[in-house]
Scaffold this motif. Structure first.
Motif, short mmCIF file in Angstrom:
data_model
loop_
_atom_site.label_atom_id
_atom_site.label_comp_id
_atom_site.label_asym_id
_atom_site.label_seq_id
_atom_site.Cartn_x
_atom_site.Cartn_y
_atom_site.Cartn_z
N SER A 1 42.39 4.20 17.87
CA SER A 1 41.96 2.96 17.21
C SER A 1 40.89 3.20 16.16
O SER A 1 40.32 2.25 15.63
CB SER A 1 41.44 1.99 18.26
OG SER A 1 40.34 2.56 18.96
N LEU B 1 41.70 1.70 12.79
CA LEU B 1 41.84 0.26 12.93
C LEU B 1 40.49 -0.43 13.05
O LEU B 1 40.25 -1.47 12.43
CB LEU B 1 42.70 -0.05 14.16
CG LEU B 1 42.99 -1.54 14.43
CD1 LEU B 1 43.72 -2.16 13.25
CD2 LEU B 1 43.79 -1.70 15.71
N VAL B 2 39.59 0.15 13.83
CA VAL B 2 38.26 -0.43 14.00
C VAL B 2 37.54 -0.49 12.66
O VAL B 2 36.96 -1.52 12.28
CB VAL B 2 37.43 0.37 15.02
CG1 VAL B 2 35.98 -0.09 15.01
CG2 VAL B 2 38.01 0.23 16.42
N ILE C 1 38.83 -0.48 9.64
CA ILE C 1 39.49 -1.41 8.72
C ILE C 1 39.14 -2.85 9.06
O ILE C 1 38.86 -3.67 8.17
CB ILE C 1 41.02 -1.20 8.75
CG1 ILE C 1 41.36 0.15 8.12
CG2 ILE C 1 41.73 -2.32 8.01
CD1 ILE C 1 42.81 0.54 8.27
N VAL C 2 39.13 -3.19 10.35
CA VAL C 2 38.80 -4.56 10.75
C VAL C 2 37.39 -4.93 10.32
O VAL C 2 37.15 -6.02 9.77
CB VAL C 2 38.97 -4.73 12.28
CG1 VAL C 2 38.39 -6.06 12.74
CG2 VAL C 2 40.44 -4.63 12.67
N ILE C 3 36.43 -4.03 10.55
CA ILE C 3 35.05 -4.32 10.15
C ILE C 3 34.95 -4.41 8.63
O ILE C 3 34.24 -5.26 8.09
CB ILE C 3 34.10 -3.25 10.71
CG1 ILE C 3 34.12 -3.26 12.24
CG2 ILE C 3 32.67 -3.49 10.21
CD1 ILE C 3 33.27 -2.21 12.88
N MET D 1 37.24 -5.43 6.63
CA MET D 1 37.80 -6.72 6.24
C MET D 1 36.77 -7.84 6.40
O MET D 1 36.64 -8.72 5.55
CB MET D 1 39.05 -7.03 7.07
CG MET D 1 40.24 -6.13 6.76
SD MET D 1 41.63 -6.35 7.91
CE MET D 1 42.11 -8.03 7.52
N VAL D 2 36.01 -7.78 7.49
CA VAL D 2 34.99 -8.80 7.72
C VAL D 2 33.92 -8.73 6.64
O VAL D 2 33.49 -9.75 6.07
CB VAL D 2 34.36 -8.64 9.12
CG1 VAL D 2 33.18 -9.59 9.29
CG2 VAL D 2 35.41 -8.88 10.20
N ILE E 1 41.66 -3.62 0.66
CA ILE E 1 42.29 -3.11 1.88
C ILE E 1 43.72 -2.66 1.58
O ILE E 1 44.14 -1.56 1.97
CB ILE E 1 42.29 -4.18 2.99
CG1 ILE E 1 40.85 -4.58 3.36
CG2 ILE E 1 43.04 -3.68 4.20
CD1 ILE E 1 40.05 -3.49 3.99
N SER F 1 31.23 1.50 8.57
CA SER F 1 32.22 0.98 9.52
C SER F 1 33.41 1.92 9.65
O SER F 1 33.86 2.22 10.76
CB SER F 1 32.69 -0.40 9.07
OG SER F 1 31.62 -1.30 8.94
N GLY G 1 33.92 4.24 12.93
CA GLY G 1 35.09 4.05 13.77
C GLY G 1 35.64 5.36 14.31
O GLY G 1 36.17 5.42 15.43
#
Length: 758
Positions: free
Chosen positions: A189, A192-193, A195-197, A199-200, A216, A665, A669
């Motif tokens: 992950s 993924l972790v 990328i998610v942060i 995005m936020v 992204i 981030s 990750g």
């Protein structure tokens, strides 16, 4: 360059589907080619000129099985009361395992603990395949050389080990060099972790779902092409198996970072009234230059790893550079195409209420004035903090984590623990001694060679306090080589183990061989890792010096100053030094290791400091150029250094901190992964970016530039005459860009303003 970049950016925005289509064709070709024709990535620690490589070359020339890779099956009874010495099922299982191993492709030899057990306990222990307590047995497998193997060999080996039924009454595990060569890090992950942060952060920064999605999307598109290309790059240069994961980390970070700068500038131009194509062209012509400059410096610095004289580092540098280059090209071609597709709707689906604005940097202006009024305090305090963080570097221990540093969920970790418990820690890192007998007379009697050269050498090695045991010597006069295996008393990653290797080379071998016409060399993975660390340590100062000189010349060329690039080089050293210090504190001293899932302390992987320096040099140049270009622009217009520093900080701090948070981030990750090497890369990069983009860029830079005053921009007259003018991130005139020269209207009152200033 501005005019060319403007045409590229505006053209991509006007014809976005053609550009996206071209990228799709390239992506499909690369992915399909990689799947159909790509080469398997593998790890090789060959280092020309070091003693361990000489030993390996001797073994290879002689066709010795010790020259190839090894694997090991470890068997122990599940019942604590059961001993292998009197277990018929154990002998049967070991015989079956040996038989199945011999049927595997590329297997040259397999040890036979089952037969040894049948001859009695003393014979079994004497064979070296059964522990003295009768609890652990090993089946050692000799494979062909690395060039003849691929990942399928590891998969077949693991499948064989896993095929032993769980109800057999025995725990069966596997380990060895075969895992190191072909066991790729788990793709969990981590990405993924990050990328998610990211995005936020982008959503909060831009306030728009569409604006957030563009960086992204571009980064993921570029990453897919870059990582897929690794197996094709392997046709040109041998790419390590870990390069794609490290490349993913770097590629995601720089890709999103560069896209953030470009989208920010594009939205600024849109909000000033330009049409989409013109805004995209101007964004690429201005911020795009900084992207190319920063990406180019990352590539140059990483390719500079070739000075280390370690082929696998050069290969990894080339592979990672390919990913960075793809991200740079995507930033100035694919991203403006995405901007063209989004059109005037880039601010749609916003999370802020209509009319919301984050201001024009008043908070950062106040902060800049505060720092300027307390410049000495901040300069001294922050410098002291960075020096304190850097101080642990004095205890830096370069090496390579062994399988004991892996999580217990890994098969090779469980095998490592069983072997260490049954036979001692040194069995996990055997030393292979190769004796060059090529100068011995071809017709010599093997018995005389043994008595005069090999036997005394074996006796001397056996007597060394760092050696637990020595196996029987094999003499091959036809190929002029004698070999034997020595087991150290300490674990592979212990400093004492390589100290033993060095002592054998410097003291034991010369004393035992004397004036005989033979030379002895120590090989094996443990000796090889130590030699790599030594080579890196020797070359690291020269590499750092070359990077500092390069950064000084580049910044002097761009900003027409002597003190600005000198200051930048020193501050870069402090931020990178702090990252090194944190790595020592966490990985060597164990401070907070449980927080990142590290099960034991480990040495710093030998090649990481040089890699980190190369990568961080380029990334820190990104922020340096972005900040100083605005400071320089305002200083040229006003001649007021103090106000220029405050203005530059106020107009760039939000973007720099947003970009840094994304980088942190993404890199952070990867700390969640299982592999200690990946954890080191992630933590080192995240720490350096955190330090560089916060206390360095928004505290130390403005404080020191305030103290130096107009001297910041001093340049000798003779040098000023010969240096060409470079506008790395300034807004070129419309005519120079080939754009319309019509006046740019002011933003209308009902248009939503940009939420990220640049």
């Amino acid at each position: 360059m501005s005019a060319l970049l403007y045409r590229i950016g505006s053209g991509a925005a006007r014809h976005p589907w053609k550009v996206v289509g071209a990228w799709l064709i390239v992506a499909v070709a690369v992915v399909a080619g990689s799947a159909s024709f790509g080469r398997t990535l593998s790890d090789s620690f060959e280092v020309p000129g070091v003693d361990s490589q000489v030993a390996t070359d001797l073994l290879t020339a002689a066709g010795s099985a010790d020259a190839g890779l090894t694997a090991r099956v470890v068997v122990t009874p599940v019942d604590d009361a059961t001993s292998l010495f009197d277990s018929v099922p154990a002998r049967s299982l070991l015989a079956d395992i040996r038989s199945e191993l011999l049927e595997l492709p590329h297997v040259l030899a397999v040890s036979d603990p089952a037969t040894a057990l049948g001859a009695g306990a003393d014979a079994a222990i004497g064979s070296g395949g059964v522990s003295a307590d009768g609890r652990v047995a090993t089946v050692d497998v000799s494979y062909a050389e690395l060039d003849e193997l691929d990942r399928a060999d590891l998969e077949r080996f693991v499948e064989l080990v896993d095929s032993v039924p769980a109800d057999s009454g025995f725990q069966v595990e596997g380990g060895g060099d075969l895992f190191f060569a072909f066991d790729e890090p788990e793709q969990g992950s981590s990405e993924l972790v990050g990328i998610v942060i990211a995005m936020v952060v982008l959503l909060l920064a831009f306030g728009s779902v569409i604006a957030m999605g563009l960086p992204i999307g571009m980064a993921l598109f570029g990453l897919a092409v870059g990582v897929s290309s690794m197996s094709l790059v392997a046709y040109v240069i041998e790419v390590p198996s870990w390069a794609p994961q490290i490349g993913s980390m770097i590629g995601l970070g720089v890709g999103i970072d560069y896209a953030l700068f470009l989208v920010t500038r594009h939205r600024e131009f849109l909000h000033r009234g330009l049409d989409v194509a013109d805004a995209a062209g101007r964004a690429v012509a201005t911020a795009g230059q900084a992207v190319i400059f920063a990406g180019g410096t990352v590539v140059i610095a990483i390719l500079g790893l070739a000075v280390a004289g370690v082929p696998f580092m050069t290969a990894a540098g080339v592979a990672i550079s390919v990913i960075v280059l793809i991200m740079v090209v995507a930033s100035v071609t694919l991203l403006p195409a995405f901007l063209g597709i989004s059109g005037p709707w880039i601010d749609r689906f916003g999370i802020h209420r209509r009319g919301h604005s984050t201001g024009d940097g008043e908070g950062w202006q106040r902060w800049g004035r505060h720092v300027a009024s307390h410049a000495w305090t901040y300069a001294i305090g922050v410098t002291a903090l960075l020096i304190a963080l850097t101080a642990p570097v004095l205890a830096l221990d370069l090496g390579f984590p062994d399988d004991g540093a892996l999580p217990e969920s890994k098969m090779q970790r469980r095998a490592y623990d069983l072997v260490a418990e049954g036979f001692g820690p040194g069995v996990n890192g055997p030393l292979v001694v190769a004796v060059d007998l090529s100068a011995v007379a071809p017709g010599a009697d093997p018995a005389d060679v043994d008595a005069d050269i090999v036997a005394p050498l074996v006796a001397a090695v056996t007597a060394d306090p760092g050696i637990a045991s020595v196996g029987p010597a094999r003499i091959d006069l036809d190929n002029g080589v004698a070999t034997f295996v020595a087991l150290p008393t300490t674990a592979p990653q212990d400093d004492a183990t390589f100290a033993t290797v060095q002592r054998l080379r410097s003291d034991v071998f010369p004393a035992a061989i004397g004036d005989e016409s033979a030379t002895a060399h120590v090989g094996g993975s443990t000796a090889n890792f130590g030699d790599v660390a030594g080579r890196v340590t020797d070359r690291l100062p020269a590499f750092i010096g070359a990077v500092i000189v390069l950064s000084f010349l580049l910044l002097m060329f761009v900003f027409r100053s002597v003190l600005v690039p000198l200051k930048a080089a020193l501050l870069n050293l402090l931020s990178i030094g702090a990252a090194y210090g944190v790595l020592v504190m966490v990985f060597q001293w164990g401070w907070g290791k449980d927080l990142i899932g590290l099960e034991s302390t480990v040495p710093i992987v030998s090649f990481i400091p040089m890699f980190l320096f190369a990568i961080l040099f380029g990334l820190s140049m990104d922020y340096e150029v972005f900040l100083l270009s605005r400071v320089r622009e305002h200083y040229v217009a006003t001649g007021d250094n103090d106000e220029a520093v405050i203005h530059g900080l106020a107009t760039t701090a939000r973007v720099i901190t947003s970009a840094a948070l994304i980088m942190i981030s993404v890199f952070g990750g990867f700390v969640l992964g299982n592999d200690p090497t990946t954890k080191m890369f992630g933590l080192g990069l995240a720490t350096a970016i955190l330090v560089d983009a916060t206390i360095v860029r928004i505290v130390l830079v403005p404080a020191t530039m305030k103290l130096m005053g107009d001297a910041n921009w001093w340049l000798p007259a003779w040098l000023d005459r010969i240096l060409p003018n470079v506008d790395i991130d300034g807004e070129a005139g419309p005519a120079a860009l080939g754009a319309s020269t019509d006046p740019v209207p002011a933003p209308s009152e009902d248009r939503e303003p940009a939420t990220v200033g640049s």
